[in-house]
Scaffold this motif. Structure first.
Motif, PDB file in Angstrom:
ATOM      1  N   GLN A  41       0.828  -1.209   0.000  1.00  0.00           N
ATOM      2  CA  GLN A  41       0.000   0.000   0.000  1.00  0.00           C
ATOM      3  C   GLN A  41       0.864   1.261   0.000  1.00  0.00           C
ATOM      4  O   GLN A  41       0.523   2.252  -0.659  1.00  0.00           O
ATOM      5  CB  GLN A  41      -0.937   0.017   1.201  1.00  0.00           C
ATOM      6  N   ILE A  42       1.969   1.230   0.721  1.00  0.00           N
ATOM      7  CA  ILE A  42       2.881   2.384   0.721  1.00  0.00           C
ATOM      8  C   ILE A  42       3.394   2.622  -0.699  1.00  0.00           C
ATOM      9  O   ILE A  42       3.408   3.760  -1.179  1.00  0.00           O
ATOM     10  CB  ILE A  42       4.048   2.159   1.706  1.00  0.00           C
ATOM     11  N   CYS A  43       3.803   1.565  -1.371  1.00  0.00           N
ATOM     12  CA  CYS A  43       4.290   1.706  -2.745  1.00  0.00           C
ATOM     13  C   CYS A  43       3.204   2.231  -3.670  1.00  0.00           C
ATOM     14  O   CYS A  43       3.458   3.090  -4.520  1.00  0.00           O
ATOM     15  CB  CYS A  43       4.838   0.377  -3.256  1.00  0.00           C
ATOM     16  N   HIS A  44       1.981   1.732  -3.504  1.00  0.00           N
ATOM     17  CA  HIS A  44       0.882   2.223  -4.325  1.00  0.00           C
ATOM     18  C   HIS A  44       0.616   3.699  -4.041  1.00  0.00           C
ATOM     19  O   HIS A  44       0.384   4.493  -4.958  1.00  0.00           O
ATOM     20  CB  HIS A  44      -0.379   1.383  -4.090  1.00  0.00           C
ATOM     21  N   HIS A  45       0.672   4.089  -2.767  1.00  0.00           N
ATOM     22  CA  HIS A  45       0.509   5.493  -2.382  1.00  0.00           C
ATOM     23  C   HIS A  45       1.597   6.355  -3.028  1.00  0.00           C
ATOM     24  O   HIS A  45       1.312   7.457  -3.529  1.00  0.00           O
ATOM     25  CB  HIS A  45       0.552   5.611  -0.853  1.00  0.00           C
ATOM     26  N   LEU A  46       2.830   5.878  -3.046  1.00  0.00           N
ATOM     27  CA  LEU A  46       3.917   6.641  -3.662  1.00  0.00           C
ATOM     28  C   LEU A  46       3.696   6.799  -5.163  1.00  0.00           C
ATOM     29  O   LEU A  46       3.957   7.868  -5.732  1.00  0.00           O
ATOM     30  CB  LEU A  46       5.266   5.980  -3.372  1.00  0.00           C
ATOM     31  N   TYR A  47       3.192   5.773  -5.797  1.00  0.00           N
ATOM     32  CA  TYR A  47       2.847   5.852  -7.221  1.00  0.00           C
ATOM     33  C   TYR A  47       1.755   6.909  -7.441  1.00  0.00           C
ATOM     34  O   TYR A  47       1.892   7.780  -8.309  1.00  0.00           O
ATOM     35  CB  TYR A  47       2.390   4.472  -7.712  1.00  0.00           C
ATOM     36  N   LEU A  48       0.686   6.834  -6.667  1.00  0.00           N
ATOM     37  CA  LEU A  48      -0.417   7.786  -6.818  1.00  0.00           C
ATOM     38  C   LEU A  48       0.048   9.220  -6.546  1.00  0.00           C
ATOM     39  O   LEU A  48      -0.328  10.159  -7.259  1.00  0.00           O
ATOM     40  CB  LEU A  48      -1.572   7.422  -5.879  1.00  0.00           C
ATOM     41  N   THR A  49       0.870   9.373  -5.522  1.00  0.00           N
ATOM     42  CA  THR A  49       1.381  10.696  -5.172  1.00  0.00           C
ATOM     43  C   THR A  49       2.225  11.260  -6.311  1.00  0.00           C
ATOM     44  O   THR A  49       2.090  12.436  -6.674  1.00  0.00           O
ATOM     45  CB  THR A  49       2.216  10.626  -3.873  1.00  0.00           C
ATOM     46  N   ARG A  80       8.371  11.841  11.106  1.00  0.00           N
ATOM     47  CA  ARG A  80       7.357  10.787  11.120  1.00  0.00           C
ATOM     48  C   ARG A  80       6.471  10.813  12.363  1.00  0.00           C
ATOM     49  O   ARG A  80       5.479  10.104  12.426  1.00  0.00           O
ATOM     50  CB  ARG A  80       8.034   9.406  10.992  1.00  0.00           C
ATOM     51  N   THR A  81       6.819  11.634  13.368  1.00  0.00           N
ATOM     52  CA  THR A  81       5.927  11.771  14.525  1.00  0.00           C
ATOM     53  C   THR A  81       4.733  12.644  14.167  1.00  0.00           C
ATOM     54  O   THR A  81       3.717  12.613  14.848  1.00  0.00           O
ATOM     55  CB  THR A  81       6.660  12.376  15.743  1.00  0.00           C
ATOM     56  N   LYS A  82       4.854  13.414  13.100  1.00  0.00           N
ATOM     57  CA  LYS A  82       3.759  14.258  12.625  1.00  0.00           C
ATOM     58  C   LYS A  82       2.981  13.474  11.583  1.00  0.00           C
ATOM     59  O   LYS A  82       3.524  13.011  10.588  1.00  0.00           O
ATOM     60  CB  LYS A  82       4.321  15.546  12.018  1.00  0.00           C
ATOM     61  N   LYS A  83       1.700  13.279  11.857  1.00  0.00           N
ATOM     62  CA  LYS A  83       0.837  12.538  10.931  1.00  0.00           C
ATOM     63  C   LYS A  83       0.065  13.518  10.051  1.00  0.00           C
ATOM     64  O   LYS A  83      -0.330  14.594  10.496  1.00  0.00           O
ATOM     65  CB  LYS A  83      -0.153  11.650  11.699  1.00  0.00           C
ATOM     66  N   PHE A  84      -0.150  13.121   8.814  1.00  0.00           N
ATOM     67  CA  PHE A  84      -0.886  13.931   7.857  1.00  0.00           C
ATOM     68  C   PHE A  84      -2.068  13.128   7.342  1.00  0.00           C
ATOM     69  O   PHE A  84      -1.950  11.919   7.117  1.00  0.00           O
ATOM     70  CB  PHE A  84       0.007  14.319   6.671  1.00  0.00           C
ATOM     71  N   ALA A  85      -3.185  13.801   7.134  1.00  0.00           N
ATOM     72  CA  ALA A  85      -4.341  13.141   6.533  1.00  0.00           C
ATOM     73  C   ALA A  85      -4.041  12.908   5.057  1.00  0.00           C
ATOM     74  O   ALA A  85      -3.533  13.793   4.374  1.00  0.00           O
ATOM     75  CB  ALA A  85      -5.580  14.003   6.694  1.00  0.00           C
ATOM     76  N   THR A  86      -4.336  11.718   4.582  1.00  0.00           N
ATOM     77  CA  THR A  86      -4.089  11.386   3.188  1.00  0.00           C
ATOM     78  C   THR A  86      -5.344  11.666   2.364  1.00  0.00           C
ATOM     79  O   THR A  86      -6.391  11.077   2.628  1.00  0.00           O
ATOM     80  CB  THR A  86      -3.718   9.892   3.044  1.00  0.00           C
ATOM     81  N   PRO A  87      -5.242  12.562   1.388  1.00  0.00           N
ATOM     82  CA  PRO A  87      -6.401  12.804   0.514  1.00  0.00           C
ATOM     83  C   PRO A  87      -6.799  11.522  -0.219  1.00  0.00           C
ATOM     84  O   PRO A  87      -5.955  10.678  -0.523  1.00  0.00           O
ATOM     85  CB  PRO A  87      -5.895  13.863  -0.465  1.00  0.00           C
ATOM     86  N   ASP A  88      -8.075  11.388  -0.492  1.00  0.00           N
ATOM     87  CA  ASP A  88      -8.577  10.182  -1.158  1.00  0.00           C
ATOM     88  C   ASP A  88      -7.856   9.883  -2.470  1.00  0.00           C
ATOM     89  O   ASP A  88      -7.621   8.728  -2.801  1.00  0.00           O
ATOM     90  CB  ASP A  88     -10.077  10.298  -1.427  1.00  0.00           C
ATOM     91  N   ILE A  89      -7.509  10.920  -3.197  1.00  0.00           N
ATOM     92  CA  ILE A  89      -6.890  10.743  -4.513  1.00  0.00           C
ATOM     93  C   ILE A  89      -5.545  10.010  -4.441  1.00  0.00           C
ATOM     94  O   ILE A  89      -5.119   9.384  -5.408  1.00  0.00           O
ATOM     95  CB  ILE A  89      -6.745  12.097  -5.245  1.00  0.00           C
ATOM     96  N   ILE A  90      -4.891  10.053  -3.277  1.00  0.00           N
ATOM     97  CA  ILE A  90      -3.607   9.359  -3.132  1.00  0.00           C
ATOM     98  C   ILE A  90      -3.657   8.272  -2.061  1.00  0.00           C
ATOM     99  O   ILE A  90      -2.631   7.786  -1.604  1.00  0.00           O
ATOM    100  CB  ILE A  90      -2.440  10.346  -2.877  1.00  0.00           C
ATOM    101  N   SER A  91      -4.867   7.873  -1.682  1.00  0.00           N
ATOM    102  CA  SER A  91      -5.028   6.761  -0.739  1.00  0.00           C
ATOM    103  C   SER A  91      -4.863   5.448  -1.489  1.00  0.00           C
ATOM    104  O   SER A  91      -5.457   5.249  -2.551  1.00  0.00           O
ATOM    105  CB  SER A  91      -6.405   6.805  -0.079  1.00  0.00           C
ATOM    106  N   PRO A  92      -4.067   4.544  -0.948  1.00  0.00           N
ATOM    107  CA  PRO A  92      -3.791   3.294  -1.668  1.00  0.00           C
ATOM    108  C   PRO A  92      -4.985   2.346  -1.667  1.00  0.00           C
ATOM    109  O   PRO A  92      -5.844   2.399  -0.794  1.00  0.00           O
ATOM    110  CB  PRO A  92      -2.633   2.694  -0.876  1.00  0.00           C
ATOM    111  N   SER A  93      -4.956   1.489  -2.637  1.00  0.00           N
ATOM    112  CA  SER A  93      -5.967   0.435  -2.736  1.00  0.00           C
ATOM    113  C   SER A  93      -5.760  -0.579  -1.617  1.00  0.00           C
ATOM    114  O   SER A  93      -4.641  -0.790  -1.148  1.00  0.00           O
ATOM    115  CB  SER A  93      -5.835  -0.259  -4.090  1.00  0.00           C
ATOM    116  N   LYS A  94      -6.832  -1.221  -1.213  1.00  0.00           N
ATOM    117  CA  LYS A  94      -6.746  -2.295  -0.220  1.00  0.00           C
ATOM    118  C   LYS A  94      -6.522  -3.651  -0.890  1.00  0.00           C
ATOM    119  O   LYS A  94      -6.274  -4.640  -0.227  1.00  0.00           O
ATOM    120  CB  LYS A  94      -8.011  -2.316   0.631  1.00  0.00           C
ATOM    121  N   ALA A  95      -6.624  -3.674  -2.205  1.00  0.00           N
ATOM    122  CA  ALA A  95      -6.432  -4.918  -2.956  1.00  0.00           C
ATOM    123  C   ALA A  95      -4.967  -5.339  -2.891  1.00  0.00           C
ATOM    124  O   ALA A  95      -4.079  -4.493  -2.837  1.00  0.00           O
ATOM    125  CB  ALA A  95      -6.846  -4.720  -4.405  1.00  0.00           C
TER     126      ALA A  95
END
Length: 167
Positions: A41-49, A80-95
């Motif tokens: 999912q992290i890799c997919h998020h990086l692709y989307l980003t 990394r102690t600071k968390k950011f909300a991930t916009p839907d457009i760059i949220s990874p797939s659960k598949a």
């Protein structure tokens, strides 16, 4: 694009590839906690980003030049102690993903970004162009590129933490 930005892009991507290339399916989809993304999912998020960043940069290149773009402290993204909300457009797939398909996606998004940068006119100065970022507001395009690398570094650390939690 200057060589520092170019180097940062290649260094972070090479490190990412090194971290995930030898992972098996179990490690790729291991979830250390319910609220934590898997490495896939992290890799997919990086692709989307990277796709979103490339679009912002491509659009910003077309805009007029600005002389007074304020450089932002984008380095807070590495904390990394600071968390950011991930916009839907760059949220990874659960598949589930195959490692090879993730590598293909990451190569595709990087190729597209580099093509946008290579295709721009040679007289374009990226620190005189800007695009609006959802967290930082107006960012010069050179900071967009640097931020992409810093963002990838943030997630490389997350991948390393996930891997060490299993070992």
């Amino acid at each position: 694009m200057n060589f520092i930005e170019y180097d940062l892009l290649f260094e972070s991507r090479n490190q990412l590839i090194e971290e995930v290339t030898q992972l098996d399916e179990k490690m790729l989809h291991h979830r250390p906690a319910p609220e934590v993304w898997t490495i896939a999912q992290i890799c997919h998020h990086l692709y989307l980003t990277e796709q979103v960043f490339t679009e912002a940069i491509a659009n910003g290149i077309q805009e007029r030049d600005f002389n007074n773009i304020i450089q932002k402290n984008i380095y807070l993204v590495t904390n990394r102690t600071k968390k950011f909300a991930t916009p839907d457009i760059i949220s990874p797939s659960k598949a589930p993903f195959q490692l090879s398909s993730l590598m293909d996606l990451l190569a595709e998004s990087r190729d597209r970004l580099l093509q946008v940068l290579y295709d721009m006119d040679s007289d374009i100065i990226l620190n005189r162009k800007k695009a609006k970022h959802p967290l930082f507001g107006d960012l010069s395009l050179d900071q967009w590129i640097e931020l992409l690398s810093l963002h990838e570094q943030r997630h490389i650390k997350q991948i390393q933490e996930i891997k060490s939690s299993v070992l």
